[in-house]
Motif scaffolding. Structure first.
Motif, PDB file in Angstrom:
ATOM      1  N   GLU A 132       1.648   7.433  10.626  1.00  0.00           N
ATOM      2  CA  GLU A 132       0.345   8.084  10.467  1.00  0.00           C
ATOM      3  C   GLU A 132      -0.630   7.127   9.781  1.00  0.00           C
ATOM      4  O   GLU A 132      -1.780   6.977  10.202  1.00  0.00           O
ATOM      5  CB  GLU A 132       0.481   9.375   9.664  1.00  0.00           C
ATOM      6  CG  GLU A 132      -0.850  10.100   9.520  1.00  0.00           C
ATOM      7  CD  GLU A 132      -0.725  11.443   8.808  1.00  0.00           C
ATOM      8  OE1 GLU A 132       0.388  11.987   8.727  1.00  0.00           O
ATOM      9  OE2 GLU A 132      -1.766  11.920   8.312  1.00  0.00           O
ATOM     10  N   TRP A 133      -0.172   6.470   8.738  1.00  0.00           N
ATOM     11  CA  TRP A 133      -1.068   5.542   8.033  1.00  0.00           C
ATOM     12  C   TRP A 133      -1.426   4.360   8.911  1.00  0.00           C
ATOM     13  O   TRP A 133      -2.588   3.948   8.968  1.00  0.00           O
ATOM     14  CB  TRP A 133      -0.429   5.089   6.720  1.00  0.00           C
ATOM     15  CG  TRP A 133      -0.476   6.179   5.694  1.00  0.00           C
ATOM     16  CD1 TRP A 133       0.484   7.096   5.416  1.00  0.00           C
ATOM     17  CD2 TRP A 133      -1.591   6.502   4.841  1.00  0.00           C
ATOM     18  NE1 TRP A 133       0.061   7.972   4.451  1.00  0.00           N
ATOM     19  CE2 TRP A 133      -1.202   7.627   4.064  1.00  0.00           C
ATOM     20  CE3 TRP A 133      -2.854   5.952   4.644  1.00  0.00           C
ATOM     21  CZ2 TRP A 133      -2.052   8.211   3.117  1.00  0.00           C
ATOM     22  CZ3 TRP A 133      -3.687   6.535   3.698  1.00  0.00           C
ATOM     23  CH2 TRP A 133      -3.295   7.648   2.945  1.00  0.00           C
ATOM     24  N   GLN A 159      -1.440   4.195  12.172  1.00  0.00           N
ATOM     25  CA  GLN A 159      -2.208   4.515  13.378  1.00  0.00           C
ATOM     26  C   GLN A 159      -3.581   5.098  13.076  1.00  0.00           C
ATOM     27  O   GLN A 159      -4.510   4.906  13.855  1.00  0.00           O
ATOM     28  CB  GLN A 159      -1.412   5.498  14.252  1.00  0.00           C
ATOM     29  CG  GLN A 159      -0.152   4.886  14.842  1.00  0.00           C
ATOM     30  CD  GLN A 159       0.648   5.880  15.661  1.00  0.00           C
ATOM     31  OE1 GLN A 159       0.086   6.788  16.265  1.00  0.00           O
ATOM     32  NE2 GLN A 159       1.946   5.710  15.693  1.00  0.00           N
ATOM     33  N   THR A 160      -3.684   5.815  11.962  1.00  0.00           N
ATOM     34  CA  THR A 160      -4.962   6.502  11.734  1.00  0.00           C
ATOM     35  C   THR A 160      -5.815   5.866  10.658  1.00  0.00           C
ATOM     36  O   THR A 160      -7.029   5.990  10.687  1.00  0.00           O
ATOM     37  CB  THR A 160      -4.732   7.984  11.356  1.00  0.00           C
ATOM     38  OG1 THR A 160      -4.096   8.037  10.083  1.00  0.00           O
ATOM     39  CG2 THR A 160      -3.876   8.691  12.387  1.00  0.00           C
ATOM     40  N   GLU A 161      -5.204   5.219   9.672  1.00  0.00           N
ATOM     41  CA  GLU A 161      -5.985   4.680   8.565  1.00  0.00           C
ATOM     42  C   GLU A 161      -6.096   3.157   8.600  1.00  0.00           C
ATOM     43  O   GLU A 161      -7.128   2.601   8.273  1.00  0.00           O
ATOM     44  CB  GLU A 161      -5.368   5.111   7.223  1.00  0.00           C
ATOM     45  CG  GLU A 161      -5.286   6.624   7.039  1.00  0.00           C
ATOM     46  CD  GLU A 161      -6.649   7.300   6.964  1.00  0.00           C
ATOM     47  OE1 GLU A 161      -7.622   6.656   6.515  1.00  0.00           O
ATOM     48  OE2 GLU A 161      -6.764   8.466   7.387  1.00  0.00           O
ATOM     49  N   TRP A 162      -4.994   2.506   8.949  1.00  0.00           N
ATOM     50  CA  TRP A 162      -4.983   1.046   8.870  1.00  0.00           C
ATOM     51  C   TRP A 162      -4.556   0.411  10.196  1.00  0.00           C
ATOM     52  O   TRP A 162      -3.608  -0.388  10.247  1.00  0.00           O
ATOM     53  CB  TRP A 162      -4.003   0.600   7.761  1.00  0.00           C
ATOM     54  CG  TRP A 162      -4.308   1.201   6.421  1.00  0.00           C
ATOM     55  CD1 TRP A 162      -5.535   1.401   5.864  1.00  0.00           C
ATOM     56  CD2 TRP A 162      -3.351   1.680   5.469  1.00  0.00           C
ATOM     57  NE1 TRP A 162      -5.403   1.969   4.622  1.00  0.00           N
ATOM     58  CE2 TRP A 162      -4.075   2.153   4.348  1.00  0.00           C
ATOM     59  CE3 TRP A 162      -1.955   1.734   5.454  1.00  0.00           C
ATOM     60  CZ2 TRP A 162      -3.442   2.687   3.228  1.00  0.00           C
ATOM     61  CZ3 TRP A 162      -1.337   2.260   4.350  1.00  0.00           C
ATOM     62  CH2 TRP A 162      -2.076   2.743   3.238  1.00  0.00           C
ATOM     63  N   PRO A 186      -0.830  11.030  -1.517  1.00  0.00           N
ATOM     64  CA  PRO A 186      -2.132  10.725  -2.124  1.00  0.00           C
ATOM     65  C   PRO A 186      -2.351  11.457  -3.453  1.00  0.00           C
ATOM     66  O   PRO A 186      -3.111  10.984  -4.285  1.00  0.00           O
ATOM     67  CB  PRO A 186      -3.140  11.196  -1.073  1.00  0.00           C
ATOM     68  CG  PRO A 186      -2.403  11.100   0.210  1.00  0.00           C
ATOM     69  CD  PRO A 186      -0.981  11.453  -0.124  1.00  0.00           C
ATOM     70  N   ILE A 231      -1.061   4.130  -2.072  1.00  0.00           N
ATOM     71  CA  ILE A 231      -1.180   5.571  -1.851  1.00  0.00           C
ATOM     72  C   ILE A 231      -0.780   6.308  -3.123  1.00  0.00           C
ATOM     73  O   ILE A 231       0.342   6.151  -3.603  1.00  0.00           O
ATOM     74  CB  ILE A 231      -0.301   6.019  -0.668  1.00  0.00           C
ATOM     75  CG1 ILE A 231      -0.756   5.323   0.620  1.00  0.00           C
ATOM     76  CG2 ILE A 231      -0.365   7.537  -0.499  1.00  0.00           C
ATOM     77  CD1 ILE A 231       0.190   5.530   1.798  1.00  0.00           C
ATOM     78  N   ARG A 243       0.830  -1.217   0.000  1.00  0.00           N
ATOM     79  CA  ARG A 243       0.000   0.000   0.000  1.00  0.00           C
ATOM     80  C   ARG A 243       0.864   1.267   0.000  1.00  0.00           C
ATOM     81  O   ARG A 243       0.471   2.301  -0.519  1.00  0.00           O
ATOM     82  CB  ARG A 243      -0.908   0.025   1.235  1.00  0.00           C
ATOM     83  CG  ARG A 243      -1.886  -1.134   1.281  1.00  0.00           C
ATOM     84  CD  ARG A 243      -2.831  -0.981   2.461  1.00  0.00           C
ATOM     85  NE  ARG A 243      -3.580  -2.213   2.706  1.00  0.00           N
ATOM     86  CZ  ARG A 243      -4.516  -2.337   3.646  1.00  0.00           C
ATOM     87  NH1 ARG A 243      -4.811  -1.291   4.413  1.00  0.00           N
ATOM     88  NH2 ARG A 243      -5.136  -3.467   3.823  1.00  0.00           N
ATOM     89  N   TRP A 274       5.294   9.301   8.394  1.00  0.00           N
ATOM     90  CA  TRP A 274       4.312   8.977   7.353  1.00  0.00           C
ATOM     91  C   TRP A 274       3.766   7.559   7.565  1.00  0.00           C
ATOM     92  O   TRP A 274       2.557   7.348   7.611  1.00  0.00           O
ATOM     93  CB  TRP A 274       5.013   9.115   6.005  1.00  0.00           C
ATOM     94  CG  TRP A 274       4.245   8.857   4.767  1.00  0.00           C
ATOM     95  CD1 TRP A 274       4.463   7.847   3.867  1.00  0.00           C
ATOM     96  CD2 TRP A 274       3.164   9.619   4.244  1.00  0.00           C
ATOM     97  NE1 TRP A 274       3.597   7.948   2.816  1.00  0.00           N
ATOM     98  CE2 TRP A 274       2.779   9.015   3.020  1.00  0.00           C
ATOM     99  CE3 TRP A 274       2.479  10.747   4.686  1.00  0.00           C
ATOM    100  CZ2 TRP A 274       1.741   9.515   2.240  1.00  0.00           C
ATOM    101  CZ3 TRP A 274       1.448  11.235   3.906  1.00  0.00           C
ATOM    102  CH2 TRP A 274       1.087  10.628   2.703  1.00  0.00           C
TER     103      TRP A 274
END
Lengths: 917, 415
Positions: free
Chosen positions: A665-666, A668-671, A629, A813, A607, A662
């Protein structure tokens, strides 16, 4: 010097320690315990510099931090601008001058040290007056961790100026000093109140010592205090009244005069008229009279008093007489050198307001005070809340201390409070302007020279907001930030607009409560500590070989290693030749390295990168590109599969921290469902790039257990082995197009590896090289540097890396953005090579344009002299670049345009024959 | 020491001659041809140019607080046009040209001082980026020079160009026509001029929602009641997304606190404007003598006009790295504004998905310097129902097409 205005006895100054100082060029003496202002008054000096705007004579007006007039420049021991004489503690050798509004910065470096510290407590008490002392002592009795801050050199607050209950102060101070969990910080001003009870304060540690300040001590220290509960016991400031010529030297706040007499043993004048709206001025008059000042008259503005008011003031340089007027118009001229004014008291609500609380107007008090409704865990006690009776202040303080301790989980005991008289007296009157006189001499802000006439002009323009009036007139914007003038300004403006003072409100209070030096706020984070310097394990070697360094992020990287007489160009040509023709080596330890582990590591990296990572076999290496993105390249590097569930990701040097942020962040917050853990191992692995056609021989010599043959150790694979007897991981990757290896060892083995390679390579003339040579070698091969050949607007396709963008993966991404019309458009800027027709070295950053009609195509991203090509070349991002290959475009130079030929981005060994040696 | 009684003001101690009349305080009418939402610099300038350039005078500016009390009152007043991309240079340079005659245009002393701006470079990559920007600026007709460290020192003698600091100054770009102006006076100048042309400036009037009928905006709901409008022009910085959301429009804006600070008044010491991204500083010395300095962005999102203390501490560290002489200057006041930032750090100025509803937001740190230019172009957009050529690239649509104007590098603050 005589100190002719010093009382025969009394006061809290140390008469056994005389101090010499200079002010405005003249020598004076004062005593330890004086402020500069009290020492000046003791010598009969009341006059300070003229006012900023109108040039009117001004005198010392207050006795504390609220002083608007007596702003001074310290000249010795070290220049410091814009201090208030009323807060400068006197020391021997002080040289100062009076300032007309503007300070002067030193033209030499400040030799002093500054620092900062954190502190945590259960109860923070701000203010060491009666309420604060009672609060701190009560809270301390519970065993809670208590911090008490006070901006004066000794505790007592208003009691020092009143000369009352000083024995009790000493007892409490001694008790607090002895309490285990209590810290008392004097000379410490709380100046900021941020969210979550984060209070910041500055402690002046050595200022009062003058030239005797020990160099090893920090001059000022910022305290960052996190408190469970805060008690604000910040007291109140007296305010003036708007009447004609109310700015004359000799007009002084009544409470200030009382402080000069009681605390400093100084008479601010000989004969005084008192003008008041409240009882406090009577106590001042009583104490001044007892000290020998003649009280010539008292004009009390409250209804029921005898109706006298001040009509005029005589004397420009110093008050000489005060003209009183009765209700029937009768005037009476009274000789006086002092006019003591009390227009009421303003609770010091600055910190409360900063904390997010609202100050509400209390008509009975005639002042704004905390509304008791703040969202933070704080309590207000004493005069800060509008309670001016000493007994009430003590009781409120004790109650606040108990409540704060209780809220923090502690149980306080009652403490001994001094006996006080029952509160009695007459309520104050809210008065702003006195009738009569020229509004252009009725001052509301002494420092900014703002008068009632100025306020009337502002409201006359159509302004209805206190903020507009402030900005139009500059009232409240000076050094004192409206401490004495703010409420008065609001009162006068409300009168002018015919609205309630409370409806108009005040302007906003903001940090800092009192000015704080830049240096204190910077603390120790200056020079080498401004930002950490990161160096590799081989830094000492690089230094010893004369390397010049380049800052890359926080790292110091060798830029090039000049030999005798070499400039950058000569050294880099030599280093490049070694890499292309023999063998060379570089310290690549600064590349970011992230250890990615977990059952979903492969999925996660699929990803994250544009290309497919999960199909990589353990033992193999793949180059990968990361996008934002928006589809623009963010970083690149290699991915090593260490095991089924473990990868090592490398990043660019400058972007290592950003990439780790980066990925976190992905994750912890998205996946959050992905089972992946990421750890920076940049400083665990030292990396040496071994580059050049002879590199295989050198590696073979130091890694006898490794099959280095072309077949046995293929490109884009890695091996764990011993190199020079050290545990090592060797990767067959190349950022130069040459046969090359990256050898990774433990950080602490780096030097042993490096020296072994030097020795093994000496027969081949092994040459260390720096970042500049690395850049040239990769540019000859058309490999982009992210951040140099990209700028956040470049896709992998633009870079010619379309092969690294998976068409199979469902998502990654940036994928969706590749189908956006502009992102998918042909003719975008593309990375190409350039060959300057005239052989010049193009400036990096130069632009490229077409011939007439001139159209801008793009810019030069990288530009070098190439040893291998025997000429200069460049890389550039230009619109439709790949379609322009073979054509001539023009580069902008300082003195015109230069023709250049567009080429493909791979200029050296386009067939890739050198990769395997 | 003390001068003669009634002597002339000390340098910077004087005040400009403000006009005696600025604006009426009218009650709102039932409807207007155009309602501008937000009485900041942009809203006031837009109203002025609607009236002046397009003859549209039945205009109300609705301001929820006091005029120009948001970011217009909180910025560090730097004006420059040395942006990287053609699209940005276009609108900012148009703005700068308007600044150069704005005092006469508005007949108001706005204290516009073209003292130049230095953008410092602290690494080899900074140098590449800076030279690139100089070349780009020149091609766009924007004045720009590349200076070496000794030339930097000639322009601003107090900058520390020693090679021994953590991130030495490698050079700087210099735009001589850049400078500063007095933000409040600019706002009042526009307000007065708009008021004189018949525009109603209505304060303490908060727009709480948009009235939309058949895909077309018809007015606004406010705390003072509903007000009808033929066209509605949003110009409310970060709150634009809040107002737009009431019409179902989701804007790609993030709002962050951004702090700034001033020192006490000092004798002249700093003759120009210095900006640095790497050692995060932007500082000038205002007319009265105070050092005006911008801090870094607080990273969290929010509309609270308050930032964190450590941001101020970092700011002071950076300031002393570059200006050691500031050591004993004092911070007199800090404050927070809100920067509204788009994904590409460029603004949104143009049409919205709702007919007759227009958008102006996302200016990040560029809003003040753009004031005349955006007012001009936005008024054109509203008057004609289509973008002015200079703001056409800044459409909301670009976040769909990908035609971004990525100014992360040239916007002074690291976003």
């Amino acid at each position: 010097m005589s100190q002719e205005f010093r009382t025969a006895q009394g006061g809290l100054v140390d008469r056994g320690t005389p101090l010499s100082f200079r002010f405005d060029g003249r020598e004076y003496q004062g005593f330890r315990g004086d402020t500069l202002a009290s020492a000046l008054l003791a010598n009969g000096v009341l006059r300070v510099a003229d006012s900023l705007r109108l040039g009117r004579p001004r005198g010392i007006f207050a006795a504390g931090i609220e002083e608007p007039n007596a702003i001074v420049q310290i000249e010795e021991p070290f220049p410091e601008p814009m201090l208030t004489a009323t807060t400068v503690e006197l020391y021997d050798g002080l040289v100062a001058r009076s300032l007309r509004g503007h300070g002067r910065l030193a033209d030499r470096p400040d030799p002093a040290r500054y620092d900062s510290t954190h502190a945590h407590c259960d109860v923070l008490v701000i203010g060491g007056g009666p309420a604060g002392l009672a609060a701190a002592a009560t809270a301390a009795s519970s065993g809670a961790r208590v911090i008490l801050l006070d901006d004066q050199p000794r505790l007592g607050g208003s009691l020092l100026g009143a000369g009352e209950h000083l024995d009790w102060v000493d007892t409490v101070a001694a008790g607090l000093a002895a309490a285990d969990e209590t810290r008392v910080l004097t000379r410490t001003t709380a100046f900021g109140y941020y969210d979550d009870n984060h209070v910041v304060a500055v402690e002046r540690r050595t200022n009062h010592l003058g030239a005797l300040a020990p160099a090893h001590l920090s001059r000022e220290r910022v305290w960052r205090i996190r408190a469970r509960q805060v008690v604000l016991a910040t007291g109140a400031h007296e305010r003036s009244l708007a009447f004609a010529d109310n700015d004359r030297p000799g007009v002084m706040l009544a409470g200030a005069a009382r402080t000069y007499v009681n605390r400093y043993g100084v008479l601010p004048g000989r004969r005084a008229v008192v003008l008041t709206t409240n009882d406090s001025a009577y106590a001042a008059a009583r104490d001044l009279a007892a000290a020998g000042v003649e009280i010539a008259a008292i004009a009390d503005l409250r209804p029921g008093a005898d109706g006298w008011t001040v009509a005029r003031v005589h004397g420009e340089e110093r008050v000489s007489a005060v003209v009183l007027r009765n209700e029937d118009g009768t005037e009476r001229e009274v000789d006086a050198d002092l006019l003591l004014v009390s227009g009421g008291w303003n609770p010091v609500g600055a910190l409360y307001s900063q904390a997010g609380g609202r100050l509400a107007y209390d008509p009975e008090l005639g002042a704004f005070r905390p509304d008791g409704n703040c969202r933070q865990a704080l309590l207000v006690a004493g005069a800060a809340g509008g309670s001016y009776d000493i007994g009430v202040c003590l009781a409120e303080g004790a109650a606040a201390g108990e409540r704060a301790a209780d809220a923090a989980g502690f149980t306080a005991r009652a403490i001994v409070l001094p006996e006080t008289l029952d509160p009695a007296g007459t309520p104050p009157a809210a008065v702003w302007t006195l009738p009569g006189g020229d509004a252009a001499t009725q001052f509301v802000d002494l420092q900014r020279d703002v008068t009632v006439a100025d306020l009337a002009r502002a409201t006359g323009t159509g302004m209805r907001s206190a903020e507009h009036v402030k900005r139009y007139t500059t009232a409240g914007t000076a050094h004192d930030q409206g401490k004495t003038g703010g409420t008065l300004t609001s009162g006068v403006v409300a009168e002018l607009l015919g609205v309630e003072v409370g409806a108009l409100g005040t302007t906003t209070f903001r940090p800092p409560y009192a000015p704080v030096s830049f240096a204190a706020l910077a603390g120790r984070d200056r020079g080498l500590l401004f930002d950490p310097v990161r160096v590799t394990a081989l830094h000492g070697w690089h230094v010893s070989r004369g390397a010049l360094f380049e800052n890359v992020g926080q790292w110091k990287r060798p830029w090039y290693y000049p030999r005798d007489g070499e400039d950058l160009s000569a050294a880099v040509l030599r280093e490049c030749r070694a890499a292309r023709e023999g063998v060379a080596m570089m310290d690549a330890s600064t590349l970011g390295k992230i250890d990615v582990q977990g059952p979903d590591a492969g999925e996660f990296l699929d990803r994250l990168y544009t290309n497919l990572i999960s199909t990589l076999k353990p033992g193999a290496i793949r180059y990968g590109v990361m996008c934002r993105p928006d589809g623009m390249v963010f970083d690149d590097g290699t991915v090593i599969r260490l095991a089924e569930e473990r990868f090592l990701v490398t990043t660019t040097t400058g972007n290592a921290a950003a990439v780790l942020d980066w990925v976190e962040e992905w994750l912890q917050t998205e996946w959050p469902q992905l089972r992946v853990r990421c750890t920076s191992v940049t400083e665990q692995w030292a990396t040496v790039a071994l580059v050049g056609p002879r590199s295989r021989e050198v590696l073979a010599a130091v890694a006898p257990g490794l099959d280095v043959s072309r077949a046995g150790f293929g490109f884009m694979t890695w091996r764990d082995t011993e190199v020079a007897g050290l545990r090592a991981r060797v990767c067959r990757i190349s950022f130069s197009g040459e046969l090359a290896y990256e050898i990774n060892v433990s950080w602490w083995d780096a030097l042993a590896l490096w020296e072994a390679l030097i020795e093994a390579g000496s027969a081949h003339g092994i040459t260390p090289y720096g970042t500049e040579t690395m850049h040239v070698l990769r540019a000859e091969k058309g490999y982009p540097i992210i951040g140099q050949d990209t700028d956040g607007t470049v896709t992998p396709h633009d870079l010619g890396l379309g092969w690294a963008v998976s068409k199979k993966k469902a998502d990654f991404i940036g994928k969706r953005s590749f189908s956006r019309t502009d992102t998918a458009r042909p003719g975008r800027k593309q990375l190409v090579g350039l060959l300057p027709d005239g052989g010049e070295l193009l400036p990096e950053g130069a632009h490229l344009v077409t011939g007439a009609p001139q159209r801008v195509l793009g810019h030069v991203t990288s530009s070098y002299r190439s040893a291998a090509l025997g000429r200069t070349f460049a890389l550039a991002l230009i619109s439709g670049g790949r379609d322009l290959i073979g054509q001539t475009v023009w580069a902008t130079l300082d003195d015109g345009l230069a023709p250049v030929t567009v080429t493909g981005s791979v200029l050296y060994d386009p067939e890739g024959t050198r990769r395997d040696g | 020491m003390a001068g003669p009684v009634g002597s002339r003001p000390a340098p910077g101690g004087d005040l400009p001659e403000h006009p005696d009349r600025l604006w009426r305080n009218p009650e709102p009418k039932a409807s207007y041809d155009v309602i501008v939402v937000g009485g900041g610099g942009h809203g006031l300038a837009t109203a002025y140019y609607l009236a002046k350039n397009h003859g549209i005078t039945d205009v109300a500016v609705l301001e929820r607080g006091w005029l120009a009390g948001g970011n217009m009152a909180r910025n560090t007043t730097i004006i420059r046009s040395n942006y990287l991309w053609d699209e940005s240079a276009g609108i900012y340079e148009h703005s700068l040209k308007l600044w150069e005659s704005l005092e006469q245009e508005l007949d108001y002393p706005i204290l516009f001082s073209q003292r130049g701006v230095l953008n410092l470079a602290h690494s080899l990559q900074d140098v590449r980026d800076s030279v690139r920007r100089v070349h780009a600026n020149r091609l766009n007709g924007v004045d720009a020079e590349w200076l070496d460290p000794s030339q930097v020192r000639e322009i601003c003698p107090i900058v520390n160009i020693s090679p021994d600091v953590r991130y030495p100054v490698h050079g700087a770009t210099y735009q001589p026509r850049a400078g500063i102006a007095k933000h409040d006076y600019v706002a009042w100048g526009y307000a007065r001029a708009a008021d004189a042309l018949g525009v109603d400036l209505i304060q303490n009037c908060e727009v709480q929602g948009l009235r939309v009928s058949n895909g077309r905006v018809t007015g606004v709901h406010t705390n003072l009641g509903d007000i009808g409008a033929g066209k509605v022009a949003l110009s409310a910085a970060g709150h634009t997304s809040v107002v737009a959301a009431t019409a179902g429009i989701d804007l790609p804006l993030q709002s962050h606190p951004l702090q700034a600070l001033v020192s006490e008044l000092l004798e002249p010491v700093h003759p120009t404007v210095v900006m640095s991204n790497a050692v995060h500083v932007y500082v000038s010395q205002a007319h009265k003598g105070e050092l005006v300095m911008g801090a870094g962005i607080d990273t969290w999102n929010g509309y609270g006009q308050r930032g964190a203390f450590h941001i101020i501490e970092r700011q002071m560290s950076a300031a002393l790295e570059l200006f050691p002489v500031f050591a004993r200057a004092h911070v007199l006041r800090t404050w927070g504004g809100i920067v509204d930032v788009t994904p590409d750090a460029s603004p949104i100025v143009g049409l919205s998905p709702v007919e007759n509803l227009y958008l102006n937001c996302g200016w990040g740190t560029g809003g003040f310097k753009a004031t005349p230019g955006v007012g001009w172009c936005y008024a054109h957009t509203v008057a004609h129902g289509e973008p002015h050529p200079l703001n056409a690239p800044f459409s909301l649509e670009r976040f769909v097409t990908g035609a971004l104007v990525d100014e992360h590098g040239a916007a002074a603050v690291a976003h």
